[in-house]
Motif scaffolding. Structure first.
Motif, PDB file in Angstrom:
ATOM      1  N   ASP B  45       0.834  -1.210   0.000  1.00 28.59           N
ATOM      2  CA  ASP B  45       0.000   0.000   0.000  1.00 28.59           C
ATOM      3  C   ASP B  45       0.864   1.254   0.000  1.00 28.59           C
ATOM      4  N   VAL B  46       1.919   1.230   0.797  1.00 26.57           N
ATOM      5  CA  VAL B  46       2.735   2.427   0.974  1.00 26.57           C
ATOM      6  C   VAL B  46       3.534   2.714  -0.291  1.00 26.57           C
ATOM      7  N   TYR B  47       4.273   1.686  -0.761  1.00 22.21           N
ATOM      8  CA  TYR B  47       5.096   2.051  -1.924  1.00 22.21           C
ATOM      9  C   TYR B  47       4.250   2.303  -3.161  1.00 22.21           C
ATOM     10  N   ARG B  48       3.103   1.638  -3.276  1.00 28.29           N
ATOM     11  CA  ARG B  48       2.215   1.943  -4.400  1.00 28.29           C
ATOM     12  C   ARG B  48       1.712   3.392  -4.343  1.00 28.29           C
ATOM     13  N   SER B  49       1.351   3.830  -3.120  1.00 32.11           N
ATOM     14  CA  SER B  49       0.793   5.180  -3.021  1.00 32.11           C
ATOM     15  C   SER B  49       1.879   6.227  -3.311  1.00 32.11           C
ATOM     16  N   ILE B  50       3.091   5.948  -2.837  1.00 23.39           N
ATOM     17  CA  ILE B  50       4.164   6.921  -3.117  1.00 23.39           C
ATOM     18  C   ILE B  50       4.461   6.963  -4.617  1.00 23.39           C
ATOM     19  N   ALA B 209     -10.752  11.594  -6.052  1.00 22.36           N
ATOM     20  CA  ALA B 209     -10.298  10.211  -6.041  1.00 22.36           C
ATOM     21  C   ALA B 209      -9.754   9.839  -4.672  1.00 22.36           C
ATOM     22  N   TYR B 210     -10.632   9.197  -3.860  1.00 25.40           N
ATOM     23  CA  TYR B 210     -10.142   8.669  -2.591  1.00 25.40           C
ATOM     24  C   TYR B 210      -9.295   7.438  -2.908  1.00 25.40           C
ATOM     25  N   HIS B 211      -9.778   6.646  -3.857  1.00 25.88           N
ATOM     26  CA  HIS B 211      -9.014   5.524  -4.394  1.00 25.88           C
ATOM     27  C   HIS B 211      -8.796   5.787  -5.869  1.00 25.88           C
ATOM     28  N   PRO B 212      -7.692   5.386  -6.510  1.00 25.21           N
ATOM     29  CA  PRO B 212      -6.475   4.866  -5.885  1.00 25.21           C
ATOM     30  C   PRO B 212      -5.842   5.908  -4.956  1.00 25.21           C
ATOM     31  N   MET B 213      -5.215   5.444  -3.896  1.00 20.30           N
ATOM     32  CA  MET B 213      -4.735   6.356  -2.872  1.00 20.30           C
ATOM     33  C   MET B 213      -3.366   6.938  -3.197  1.00 20.30           C
ATOM     34  N   ILE B 214      -3.301   8.268  -3.287  1.00 13.74           N
ATOM     35  CA  ILE B 214      -1.986   8.905  -3.325  1.00 13.74           C
ATOM     36  C   ILE B 214      -1.465   8.953  -1.893  1.00 13.74           C
ATOM     37  N   ALA B 215      -0.191   9.206  -1.738  1.00 15.73           N
ATOM     38  CA  ALA B 215       0.432   9.111  -0.416  1.00 15.73           C
ATOM     39  C   ALA B 215      -0.260  10.005   0.630  1.00 15.73           C
ATOM     40  N   PRO B 216      -0.564  11.282   0.321  1.00 14.86           N
ATOM     41  CA  PRO B 216      -1.216  12.092   1.349  1.00 14.86           C
ATOM     42  C   PRO B 216      -2.554  11.504   1.806  1.00 14.86           C
ATOM     43  N   VAL B 217      -3.308  10.892   0.887  1.00 13.45           N
ATOM     44  CA  VAL B 217      -4.584  10.289   1.274  1.00 13.45           C
ATOM     45  C   VAL B 217      -4.333   9.084   2.176  1.00 13.45           C
ATOM     46  N   LEU B 218      -3.335   8.289   1.811  1.00 12.58           N
ATOM     47  CA  LEU B 218      -2.998   7.123   2.638  1.00 12.58           C
ATOM     48  C   LEU B 218      -2.621   7.555   4.057  1.00 12.58           C
ATOM     49  N   PHE B 220      -3.526  10.252   5.571  1.00  5.96           N
ATOM     50  CA  PHE B 220      -4.727  10.729   6.241  1.00  5.96           C
ATOM     51  C   PHE B 220      -5.545   9.547   6.772  1.00  5.96           C
ATOM     52  N   GLU B 221      -5.662   8.528   5.928  1.00  8.32           N
ATOM     53  CA  GLU B 221      -6.452   7.370   6.329  1.00  8.32           C
ATOM     54  C   GLU B 221      -5.818   6.681   7.526  1.00  8.32           C
ATOM     55  N   ARG B 222      -4.487   6.498   7.451  1.00  4.13           N
ATOM     56  CA  ARG B 222      -3.815   5.841   8.577  1.00  4.13           C
ATOM     57  C   ARG B 222      -3.947   6.665   9.850  1.00  4.13           C
ATOM     58  N   PHE B 223      -3.878   7.977   9.692  1.00  2.78           N
ATOM     59  CA  PHE B 223      -4.028   8.837  10.856  1.00  2.78           C
ATOM     60  C   PHE B 223      -5.422   8.672  11.465  1.00  2.78           C
ATOM     61  N   GLN B 224      -6.439   8.658  10.605  1.00  5.86           N
ATOM     62  CA  GLN B 224      -7.813   8.524  11.070  1.00  5.86           C
ATOM     63  C   GLN B 224      -8.018   7.172  11.748  1.00  5.86           C
ATOM     64  N   SER B 225      -7.456   6.111  11.113  1.00  2.78           N
ATOM     65  CA  SER B 225      -7.749   4.762  11.601  1.00  2.78           C
ATOM     66  C   SER B 225      -6.830   4.331  12.738  1.00  2.78           C
ATOM     67  N   PHE B 226      -5.528   4.651  12.631  1.00  2.37           N
ATOM     68  CA  PHE B 226      -4.578   4.092  13.612  1.00  2.37           C
ATOM     69  C   PHE B 226      -3.853   5.148  14.439  1.00  2.37           C
ATOM     70  N   GLY B 227      -3.953   6.412  14.086  1.00  4.24           N
ATOM     71  CA  GLY B 227      -3.312   7.439  14.900  1.00  4.24           C
ATOM     72  C   GLY B 227      -1.991   7.931  14.313  1.00  4.24           C
TER      73      GLY B 227
ATOM     74  N   ILE C 199      -7.089  30.469   4.412  1.00  5.03           N
ATOM     75  CA  ILE C 199      -8.493  30.072   4.362  1.00  5.03           C
ATOM     76  C   ILE C 199      -8.691  28.870   3.444  1.00  5.03           C
ATOM     77  N   SER C 200      -7.807  28.751   2.418  1.00  2.00           N
ATOM     78  CA  SER C 200      -7.990  27.657   1.464  1.00  2.00           C
ATOM     79  C   SER C 200      -7.484  26.326   2.005  1.00  2.00           C
ATOM     80  N   GLU C 201      -6.728  26.337   3.110  1.00  2.00           N
ATOM     81  CA  GLU C 201      -6.119  25.098   3.592  1.00  2.00           C
ATOM     82  C   GLU C 201      -7.168  24.134   4.137  1.00  2.00           C
ATOM     83  N   PHE C 202      -6.947  22.850   3.823  1.00  2.00           N
ATOM     84  CA  PHE C 202      -7.858  21.837   4.312  1.00  2.00           C
ATOM     85  C   PHE C 202      -7.094  20.664   4.929  1.00  2.00           C
ATOM     86  N   GLY C 203      -6.178  20.080   4.122  1.00  2.00           N
ATOM     87  CA  GLY C 203      -5.523  18.831   4.516  1.00  2.00           C
ATOM     88  C   GLY C 203      -4.778  18.902   5.841  1.00  2.00           C
ATOM     89  N   ALA C 204      -4.149  20.053   6.121  1.00  2.00           N
ATOM     90  CA  ALA C 204      -3.386  20.160   7.358  1.00  2.00           C
ATOM     91  C   ALA C 204      -4.320  20.441   8.537  1.00  2.00           C
TER      92      ALA C 204
END
Lengths: 344, 265, 265, 344
Positions: B45-50, B209-218, B220-227, C199-204
């Motif tokens: 997941d990680v290297y694919r997203s990067i 596009a939430y999927h396929p996941m680019i690294a920043p989305v990944l 974010f997801e890991r942060f939301q799910s695992f901290g 104001i435009s920032e979201f991800g951070a």
């Protein structure tokens, strides 16, 4: 090649060229002179095709080039700031135009040009490592490598160190003879034109004031603007009567009858002599007056000298200045020969 | 002395600003252990997203280069009515809130609008696909490329172009032979800035596009799910890979840069 | 003719770029009906989030102004070793992926780090609070303010400062009386750009503070929960409010601008 | 006020000022001359306090100002580009310094300054709407409003249109007399100094070459660099024997015994006379030779003239140039009085 400019009109916002008519004969070295802002550079850019033309036509021999793009005109230009391509070596700069001219005239005489301008030791260097004089020579070689019909020179000497000027003048003269191209040089400095060109035109406020031989313009200016431009600072509106001109209570001997003229006399400042005693003779004018102002100019002083309500401007050497012990308001005599008076 | 207190105040607040920028980044880079870094990069997941981030970001930068270069040149060279307006339009993507960018682009290519439906029928998928990600990234990266390229072109004297044309080169040959090589350094900087901005985008991409996941989305997801702890290593890898990319781009540009340096001695 | 085809190509790709930027925005602005716009702005969630966005964005811009101005002045005026590095540091927030910014700041003020724990014990709440939002916005907005202010200061001739000092003004009096008023236009532009970027920032922001919701987060949530249609009106309102803010800022700056215009006639 | 500069040393990367010693007497109008890059402006900025000083001291009367910040020195400066505050009106520009000087000397004579410089009609305008000459006058008024002990002028005339120069010269002289301040003017143009200053120094490569009265420097340069700078272009290394100087096979009459000198003679180009026949007398030198080069300079021509292996540079008027029909390689005679030969 003969270049004919017919009724050329250019409008650039608030600046206009009006009804320019000019013919350059094959092999001319022509100087286009005039004060800064007269429109000389605009005329140059119109010839190259970089400025939109509102009216009139330009011909090279009988080929009309008015609407051709710059690359089809056969007119090269050398700018005052050289405008060398900084990312190319000297050799590549000189060769730059050749690939666009392969189909014409066979191989251009690059070697001859390079030798004539002493550029051999510089060929592999980049422009930024060259002195001003060297850059100027490279710019000349580059412009002439494509064997243009006409070479335009934009103030070729003014940006150069005085030490390089003489050198470049010699090069320009030899290139002009060797290339057979017509050279058109723009300058705001009359002395530059005097040392290089045979024919010249004086431009003012977008119009041509006088066209003719360079010495003719120097010696017989046809308008007050040209007289002023070629250094005849003492320009007075007079009334002619016989071989005399009257102005402000003075009678100036002019040595010949004045007829059909505008009623001006002009005297070069270097033809005026300041002295403590009057220098009277039948062919000499001499008036009493006083020094109004003194301006120092390097080797020379410019003296404003008041005679009645007239102000004469004279030029004297520093040496004469110290000899005469001039000071403002001192009384002196000013003298000049009748033959030094130009009639307009 | 007053003079000194003014200087001290200036130095102190400059120091605060620099600390504020660097310390969080340094802390983040040093937080994950080497072991966890190694573990992380081995996850597909990680290297694919990067890889996806890199590939879409570079594609966006190249699109900006191809389509933006002529506009940058026109803005640098010509004066026309409404130029101020065009320049303001070109800067818009910087100030539009990021989710708004996503929403605006989705409004155009989503199924609520004819264009989106036409594309769907033609089998072109934008939403949830790399092409959608590239589109978003191009949108947010454009101003950065245009700005740098415009400055690059403006720094090339028009006289050089005039001379080139009087020597027989057409407008196109002049652009290729003179203008472009001389502006190349700025253009390369523009490509790098554009690419960096594209890879850093999150808010707009996540809408399209939430999927396929680019690294920043990944992340974010890991942060939301695992901290926090599980998102940090991904962040470190993304930053390291981007740094390597930009440095190598600069080095590739060096061969052509040499000439320019030579010319400015 | 070749010349013309080159020009046409340039005009065509410029046109494509402008269409690509403007059409999605225009489409989005025109999509919601007036009724739905009115309904939306009456919702407390919506106007509260827009107000929060404005208030945090303006606060961030003012913080950048206060702390960034001295650094911008130093960067414009002095030459020192490592200046290139400082300039690179200052540009970092542009190229760091947005969630990474949030993660990095959270790593510092979160409860996993001593600083975060100390602050928690002191009762200072950063995570999930307006102060956290302001911190994030300051981080991403700083480069934009610094860039503009630096250019503004660089355009003021050092000779004016020299003359002022030789006339008896201290360094501080010179800065207040000469340098700052002359750079004011660029500084104001910098404040506006910084505020817009904030104001435009979201991800951070979404990492540090999902609640209280700034407008972009609200949009994102509505998009996730209810779809495109429900997020568009919020986007329109946010853009309209921001436009009004920036225009009025420009107008406020006009009174001092007049003098500058007068001086450049 | 007396200004004393003692052993001043400034290091700016590759440029150095070395051991500058200079004393300006109260009320001096002092010219600091030298070619571009000699370090004149650096010395000015060191006086104002804008350049770090490595060694030495500066005193105003007996107050040591070496380490004072610029605002405590009482030294005003007028830059070549005027440096007016563009966001302030002319009146506010002039008044700018007053609020920092409230505790001193009471109200400054602003009205007098404004009247003397004819600034009344301009007071409510902004600098960008003024001509170069007007801006220069405002800059002068601003600098003098704070009653400085010293006024530094950075090339005050060079950026001005020639028409404004005379005007500004007059203003400078009258202000100097009225204010009682010491004026220190920097210039690379000797003639500018000649027209304004009483005393002067010539600077070269970060060192002072000669300090003295302006006419003394003009007439009796003590080094070859100064001789060249004040326009003595014909500078030859010779061997003296009695009242003769020998060089390149020529015997030059110098009119007096030369002792304890460096062994140079210098002759001003305007003291050389070109003629078709030799002008022989007991107090006159006359040599045969040929024209090597011709350079046009506005009103005048500069002629390089070869005699054996020596090159003399002469200056003649355009008029004489046309009279003599000069051309390169033509044979002529060059003559100059023994009294025109300066011994170094």
């Amino acid at each position: 090649m003969t270049i004919r400019i017919e009724n050329l009109v250019v409008d650039l916002g608030s600046f206009h060229l009006r009804d320019i008519n000019l013919t350059l004969e094959p092999g001319d070295f022509f100087a286009l002179m005039g004060p800064t802002g007269a429109g000389k550079s605009v005329l140059l850019e119109a010839l190259v095709g970089l400025v939109p033309i509102t009216g009139g036509d330009i011909f090279i021999d009988d080929r009309k080039i008015t609407n051709l793009p710059p690359e089809k005109r056969g007119i090269s230009i050398v700018y005052q700031d050289y405008a060398l391509f900084p990312h190319l070596t000297v050799l590549d700069n000189i060769r730059y135009g050749l690939r666009f001219h392969l189909h014409e005239k066979g191989a251009a005489p690059i070697d001859d040009l390079v030798g004539r301008l002493n550029l051999n030791p510089l060929l592999q260097r980049y422009p930024a490592t060259l002195s001003g004089g060297e850059q100027q020579r490279v710019a000349l070689a580059r412009a002439l490598a494509v064997s243009p019909d006409i070479l335009l020179l934009d103030e070729p000497l003014s940006a150069l160190d005085p030490n390089f000027r003489q050198d470049l003048r010699a090069h320009l003269k030899s290139l002009h003879q060797a290339s057979g191209a017509t050279f058109l040089m723009v300058t705001h400095d009359f002395s530059e034109a005097l040392s290089l060109a045979q024919r010249a035109a004086v431009m003012n406020q977008g119009e041509l004031e006088q066209v003719g031989g360079i010495e003719e313009i120097f010696c017989r200016p046809t308008s007050t603007m040209v007289a002023d431009f070629v250094g005849m600072k003492n320009l007075f509106k007079v009334e002619f009567s016989g071989s005399m001109a009257r102005v402000a209570g003075l009678e100036i001997k002019v040595g010949r009858e004045a007829e059909g003229l505008q009623g001006y006399v002009a005297i070069r400042p270097e033809d005026l002599i300041l002295s403590k005693e009057p220098l009277v003779s039948s062919v000499q004018n001499s008036f009493a007056g006083s020094v109004a102002a003194i301006r120092s100019h390097g080797f020379f002083y410019e003296i404003d000298f008041a005679v009645n309500s007239l102000i004469f401007t004279a030029v004297i050497t520093n040496h004469a200045f110290f000899d005469l012990e001039l000071a403002v308001d001192d009384g002196f005599f000013i003298s000049f020969k009748a033959t030094a008076v130009h009639l307009l | 002395m007053r003079k000194e207190s003014f200087l001290w105040f200036a130095l102190a607040s400059s120091f605060i600003v620099l600390v504020f920028i660097t310390v969080p980044l340094l802390r983040m880079l040093s937080a994950p252990s080497l072991a966890s870094l190694w573990e992380t990069i081995c996850e597909p997941d990680v290297y694919r997203s990067i890889w996806l981030s890199l590939y879409t970001g570079i594609s966006a930068a190249l699109i900006c280069f191809v389509f933006g270069t002529p506009l940058a040149y026109l803005l640098a060279r010509s004066q026309f009515r409404g130029k101020k307006i065009v320049e303001a339009i070109v800067d818009l993507p910087i100030v539009i809130p990021h989710p708004v960018v996503g929403i605006a682009l989705l409004g155009l290519v989503g199924k609520n609008f004819w264009l989106g439906r036409v594309m769907q029928e033609l089998g072109i998928r934008i939403v949830g696909s790399p092409s959608g990600i590239i589109m978003v990234m191009t949108f947010v990266g454009l101003p950065f490329y245009l700005q740098a390229a415009k400055e690059g072109f403006a720094s090339v004297s028009p006289r050089l172009e005039h001379v080139s044309r009087s020597l027989g080169a057409s407008m196109f040959a002049t652009f290729i032979g003179i203008t472009f090589p001389l502006a190349w350094r700025s253009i390369l900087s523009g490509i790098i800035m554009c690419c960096a901005r594209a890879i850093s985008e999150f808010g707009a991409v996540v809408i399209i596009a939430y999927h396929p996941m680019i690294a920043p989305v990944l992340m974010f997801e890991r942060f939301q799910s695992f901290g926090l702890r599980y998102s940090q290593p991904v962040a470190v890898w993304l930053i390291v890979v981007c740094l390597l990319l930009f440095i190598s781009l600069r080095l590739v540009g060096r061969s052509s840069k040499k000439i320019n340096i030579g010319s400015r001695r």
